[in-house]
Design a protein around this motif. Structure first.
Motif, PDB file in Angstrom:
ATOM      1  N   LEU A 198       0.745  -1.180  -0.022  1.00  0.00           N
ATOM      2  CA  LEU A 198      -0.115   0.141  -0.071  1.00  0.00           C
ATOM      3  C   LEU A 198       1.132   1.212   0.302  1.00  0.00           C
ATOM      4  CD1 LEU A 198      -2.463  -0.969   2.819  1.00  0.00           C
ATOM      5  CD2 LEU A 198      -2.694  -1.762   0.556  1.00  0.00           C
ATOM      6  N   ILE A 199       0.750   2.324  -1.106  1.00  0.00           N
ATOM      7  CA  ILE A 199       1.389   3.179  -1.029  1.00  0.00           C
ATOM      8  C   ILE A 199       0.288   4.485  -1.216  1.00  0.00           C
ATOM      9  CG2 ILE A 199       3.256   4.680  -2.353  1.00  0.00           C
ATOM     10  CD1 ILE A 199       3.913   2.057  -3.450  1.00  0.00           C
ATOM     11  N   ILE A 224      -1.372  -1.198  -4.219  1.00  0.00           N
ATOM     12  CA  ILE A 224      -2.626  -0.354  -4.177  1.00  0.00           C
ATOM     13  C   ILE A 224      -1.935   0.908  -3.828  1.00  0.00           C
ATOM     14  CG2 ILE A 224      -4.690   0.142  -2.890  1.00  0.00           C
ATOM     15  CD1 ILE A 224      -4.896  -2.682  -2.237  1.00  0.00           C
ATOM     16  N   VAL A 225      -2.471   1.939  -4.866  1.00  0.00           N
ATOM     17  CA  VAL A 225      -1.892   3.301  -4.844  1.00  0.00           C
ATOM     18  C   VAL A 225      -3.241   3.925  -4.359  1.00  0.00           C
ATOM     19  CG1 VAL A 225      -1.166   5.316  -6.022  1.00  0.00           C
ATOM     20  CG2 VAL A 225       0.089   2.767  -6.523  1.00  0.00           C
ATOM     21  N   ALA A 240      -0.689  10.226 -10.986  1.00  0.00           N
ATOM     22  CA  ALA A 240      -0.454   8.779 -10.176  1.00  0.00           C
ATOM     23  C   ALA A 240      -1.444   7.778 -10.797  1.00  0.00           C
ATOM     24  CB  ALA A 240      -0.796   9.150  -8.783  1.00  0.00           C
ATOM     25  N   HIS A 241      -2.748   8.115 -11.275  1.00  0.00           N
ATOM     26  CA  HIS A 241      -3.608   7.240 -11.905  1.00  0.00           C
ATOM     27  C   HIS A 241      -2.812   6.645 -13.226  1.00  0.00           C
ATOM     28  CE1 HIS A 241      -7.106   5.929 -14.270  1.00  0.00           C
ATOM     29  NE2 HIS A 241      -7.388   5.584 -12.681  1.00  0.00           N
ATOM     30  N   CYS A 245      -0.977  -1.633 -11.089  1.00  0.00           N
ATOM     31  CA  CYS A 245      -1.691  -1.384  -9.653  1.00  0.00           C
ATOM     32  C   CYS A 245      -2.814  -1.139  -9.782  1.00  0.00           C
ATOM     33  CB  CYS A 245      -0.841  -0.139  -9.166  1.00  0.00           C
ATOM     34  SG  CYS A 245       1.231  -0.329  -9.037  1.00  0.00           S
ATOM     35  N   HIS A 246      -3.467  -1.221  -8.464  1.00  0.00           N
ATOM     36  CA  HIS A 246      -4.803  -0.843  -8.234  1.00  0.00           C
ATOM     37  C   HIS A 246      -4.829   0.388  -7.740  1.00  0.00           C
ATOM     38  CE1 HIS A 246      -6.442  -4.933  -8.520  1.00  0.00           C
ATOM     39  NE2 HIS A 246      -5.510  -5.227  -7.697  1.00  0.00           N
ATOM     40  N   TYR A 247      -5.700   1.292  -8.271  1.00  0.00           N
ATOM     41  CA  TYR A 247      -5.754   2.862  -7.949  1.00  0.00           C
ATOM     42  C   TYR A 247      -6.989   3.147  -7.169  1.00  0.00           C
ATOM     43  CZ  TYR A 247      -5.728   7.728  -8.595  1.00  0.00           C
ATOM     44  OH  TYR A 247      -5.672   9.350  -8.458  1.00  0.00           O
ATOM     45  N   LEU A 248      -6.757   3.787  -6.055  1.00  0.00           N
ATOM     46  CA  LEU A 248      -7.878   4.581  -5.196  1.00  0.00           C
ATOM     47  C   LEU A 248      -7.740   5.962  -5.253  1.00  0.00           C
ATOM     48  CD1 LEU A 248      -8.057   1.950  -1.933  1.00  0.00           C
ATOM     49  CD2 LEU A 248      -9.431   2.194  -4.161  1.00  0.00           C
TER      50      LEU A 248
END
Length: 168
Positions: free
Chosen positions: A5-6, A35-36, A45-46, A54-57
């Protein structure tokens, strides 16, 4: 085995440096997912998250990332931090033998003299944080950010080095 997680805020170059240090671990299967969590207004970042798989939130912060993580163990890192060779073996050994959270050892290049450390601002995630998801869930529910999750935990020191992220 491990979800990374970042949490990032307008530091895309630093994010790319951190992701590059995770590539070999992703290929070998140690890193299951990254997961970003973007808490800044940038679209870069997206793009980086999409290009690297990566997964992006964009919403929900660290609490949403912890909830979404698929692995039993989580690795929280600051953008810009880079894990040095041999870190995967240290993490695998810790996960197999320990239950408590752990942090990486600071690279010799980044170590400060003890007197300078007394007056340096502290960042709870400066050495990363390896923690069980079951331990992170209650900590993340009311945490404003990843730094709050990592603050004040008793941890074991891993025999693997991290190059710390330089403050922006």
């Amino acid at each position: 085995m491990l979800s990374v997680l970042i949490e990032t805020r307008n530091n895309e170059e630093a994010l790319a440096r951190t992701l590059s240090s995770l590539v070999s671990a992703a290929v070998s299967g140690v890193v299951r997912e990254v997961i970003v969590c973007d808490v800044g207004p940038s679209d870069e970042a997206h793009k980086i998250a999409d290009e690297t798989g990566c997964h992006y939130l964009a919403e929900g912060g660290i609490a949403a990332a912890v909830q979404q993580a698929k692995s039993d163990w989580l690795l929280l890192l600051e953008p810009g931090a880079r894990l040095m060779d041999g870190w995967t073996e240290a993490v695998e050994h810790h996960v197999e033998t320990m239950a408590m959270p752990a942090r990486f050892s600071r690279s010799r290049v980044d170590k400060m003299p003890w007197f300078a450390r007394l007056f340096a601002p502290t960042r709870a995630l400066i050495d990363g944080l390896l923690i069980r998801k079951t331990q992170a869930l209650p900590l993340s529910r009311h945490a404003a950010d990843a730094e709050a999750v990592a603050r004040g935990l008793a941890t074991k020191r891993l025999p693997a080095e991290i190059r710390i992220a330089k403050p922006e």
